[in-house]
Design a protein around this motif. Sequence first.
Motif, PDB file in Angstrom:
ATOM      1  N   SER A 116     -21.747  48.732  -9.404  1.00  0.00           N
ATOM      2  CA  SER A 116     -21.059  47.576  -8.826  1.00  0.00           C
ATOM      3  C   SER A 116     -20.181  47.997  -7.655  1.00  0.00           C
ATOM      4  CB  SER A 116     -20.197  46.883  -9.894  1.00  0.00           C
ATOM      5  OG  SER A 116     -19.367  45.902  -9.306  1.00  0.00           O
ATOM      6  N   PHE A 117     -20.535  47.502  -6.476  1.00  0.00           N
ATOM      7  CA  PHE A 117     -19.685  47.754  -5.311  1.00  0.00           C
ATOM      8  C   PHE A 117     -18.329  47.070  -5.483  1.00  0.00           C
ATOM      9  CE2 PHE A 117     -23.834  48.659  -3.444  1.00  0.00           C
ATOM     10  CZ  PHE A 117     -23.563  49.750  -2.623  1.00  0.00           C
ATOM     11  N   LEU A 118     -18.337  45.880  -6.067  1.00  0.00           N
ATOM     12  CA  LEU A 118     -17.084  45.149  -6.252  1.00  0.00           C
ATOM     13  C   LEU A 118     -16.103  45.945  -7.110  1.00  0.00           C
ATOM     14  CD1 LEU A 118     -18.399  41.523  -6.926  1.00  0.00           C
ATOM     15  CD2 LEU A 118     -17.331  42.365  -4.839  1.00  0.00           C
ATOM     16  N   LEU A 119     -16.575  46.474  -8.217  1.00  0.00           N
ATOM     17  CA  LEU A 119     -15.703  47.212  -9.124  1.00  0.00           C
ATOM     18  C   LEU A 119     -15.242  48.519  -8.498  1.00  0.00           C
ATOM     19  CD1 LEU A 119     -14.424  47.301 -11.924  1.00  0.00           C
ATOM     20  CD2 LEU A 119     -16.480  48.469 -12.753  1.00  0.00           C
ATOM     21  N   PHE A 120     -16.119  49.192  -7.797  1.00  0.00           N
ATOM     22  CA  PHE A 120     -15.753  50.481  -7.182  1.00  0.00           C
ATOM     23  C   PHE A 120     -14.614  50.305  -6.183  1.00  0.00           C
ATOM     24  CE2 PHE A 120     -16.286  53.786  -3.923  1.00  0.00           C
ATOM     25  CZ  PHE A 120     -16.175  54.915  -4.715  1.00  0.00           C
ATOM     26  N   TYR A 121     -14.711  49.313  -5.309  1.00  0.00           N
ATOM     27  CA  TYR A 121     -13.669  49.122  -4.295  1.00  0.00           C
ATOM     28  C   TYR A 121     -12.397  48.509  -4.889  1.00  0.00           C
ATOM     29  CZ  TYR A 121     -17.526  50.161  -1.170  1.00  0.00           C
ATOM     30  OH  TYR A 121     -18.576  50.772  -0.551  1.00  0.00           O
ATOM     31  N   ALA A 122     -12.555  47.611  -5.853  1.00  0.00           N
ATOM     32  CA  ALA A 122     -11.386  46.997  -6.480  1.00  0.00           C
ATOM     33  C   ALA A 122     -10.548  48.030  -7.216  1.00  0.00           C
ATOM     34  CB  ALA A 122     -11.815  45.897  -7.440  1.00  0.00           C
ATOM     35  N   SER A 123     -11.204  49.021  -7.834  1.00  0.00           N
ATOM     36  CA  SER A 123     -10.476  50.000  -8.641  1.00  0.00           C
ATOM     37  C   SER A 123      -9.500  50.826  -7.818  1.00  0.00           C
ATOM     38  CB  SER A 123     -11.471  50.930  -9.349  1.00  0.00           C
ATOM     39  OG  SER A 123     -12.272  51.615  -8.404  1.00  0.00           O
ATOM     40  N   ALA A 124      -9.725  50.965  -6.524  1.00  0.00           N
ATOM     41  CA  ALA A 124      -8.793  51.707  -5.669  1.00  0.00           C
ATOM     42  C   ALA A 124      -7.960  50.789  -4.784  1.00  0.00           C
ATOM     43  CB  ALA A 124      -9.564  52.697  -4.790  1.00  0.00           C
ATOM     44  N   LEU A 125      -8.541  49.655  -4.385  1.00  0.00           N
ATOM     45  CA  LEU A 125      -7.820  48.762  -3.473  1.00  0.00           C
ATOM     46  C   LEU A 125      -6.642  48.070  -4.165  1.00  0.00           C
ATOM     47  CD1 LEU A 125      -7.705  47.391  -0.655  1.00  0.00           C
ATOM     48  CD2 LEU A 125      -9.110  45.562  -1.613  1.00  0.00           C
ATOM     49  N   LEU A 126      -6.801  47.670  -5.408  1.00  0.00           N
ATOM     50  CA  LEU A 126      -5.740  46.927  -6.096  1.00  0.00           C
ATOM     51  C   LEU A 126      -4.487  47.776  -6.335  1.00  0.00           C
ATOM     52  CD1 LEU A 126      -7.907  44.775  -8.526  1.00  0.00           C
ATOM     53  CD2 LEU A 126      -6.783  44.054  -6.404  1.00  0.00           C
ATOM     54  N   PRO A 127      -4.585  49.033  -6.769  1.00  0.00           N
ATOM     55  CA  PRO A 127      -3.372  49.862  -6.824  1.00  0.00           C
ATOM     56  C   PRO A 127      -2.741  50.079  -5.454  1.00  0.00           C
ATOM     57  CG  PRO A 127      -5.124  50.844  -8.136  1.00  0.00           C
ATOM     58  CD  PRO A 127      -5.741  49.725  -7.366  1.00  0.00           C
ATOM     59  N   LEU A 128      -3.584  50.207  -4.425  1.00  0.00           N
ATOM     60  CA  LEU A 128      -3.050  50.361  -3.073  1.00  0.00           C
ATOM     61  C   LEU A 128      -2.247  49.134  -2.660  1.00  0.00           C
ATOM     62  CD1 LEU A 128      -2.857  51.776  -0.300  1.00  0.00           C
ATOM     63  CD2 LEU A 128      -5.083  50.770   0.269  1.00  0.00           C
TER      64      LEU A 128
END
Length: 269
Positions: A73-85
């Motif tokens: 999942s591209f959505l999960l991969f990017y969300a997992s780092a973007l949301l803490p940022l």
Amino acid sequence: MPPPPTARRLPQSPAQRFRMVRVILALVLREMSTTYGRSPGGYVWAILQPVGIILILAIGFSLVLRAPSLGTSFLLFYASALLPLRMFQDMSLNVGAAVSFNRALMEYPRVTIMDAVLARAILVLLTQTVVSALIFTGIFLAEDIPETINLPPIVTAFALAAFLGFGFGMFNCYAMVAFPVWKTLWGVLTRPLILVSGVFYLYEDLPRRIQDLLWYNPLLHIAGLAREGVYSIYQPGYISITLIAGTALAPMFLGTLLLFRFGRGMLYK
């Protein structure tokens, strides 16, 4: 011989004991109203903004890559780092603006600088936690992802992102009032963070020279820690909690000293 009545320490009343809690709660409610408005639209935008960024990243990279570096999942991969940022960015910016935003209220002796700072920090923490939980839940439900979530690393990652943001926010709180141009400069300095904080890639996929350079970015460690909780197969060996904590404590200590020394004087400039 008993001490004279004036020498006796009078017990604090409940109103005095919980004054700070009541003031902070009132400030949180005020911040909530002014930041997100009195309608649900403000909160909807708080969710749509990160969702829009994640969707753009997922669609864009899915056109050139078959799969992300972890999972499918591209959505999960990017969300997992973007949301803490985003937790870090919102915390550092909103805490930094606490004094300038609440300057008029601080003319009352009951409202202190720390009241305003803590109120903003609590609101950002609550908002970003709820937004991140909703986005993660939506991604798992929409894509039926089989990954098993390990909550402790994820909670730790978001807590460290908030702590790091609060540390820089304490320094920004002084700098944005003492040097008004600092707010613009801070926005410029933090804009490239999405490129160097592991949102698009894994630390292990980088060339060794780039690894040695980016290792000193605490947000890259936070991204790895969050992904460790999201992906059961991912075991990052580079994460240093000490680096994250030390990077947060340095500006927090400096900002606190400057605020206690010059804070009240800045309000009347």
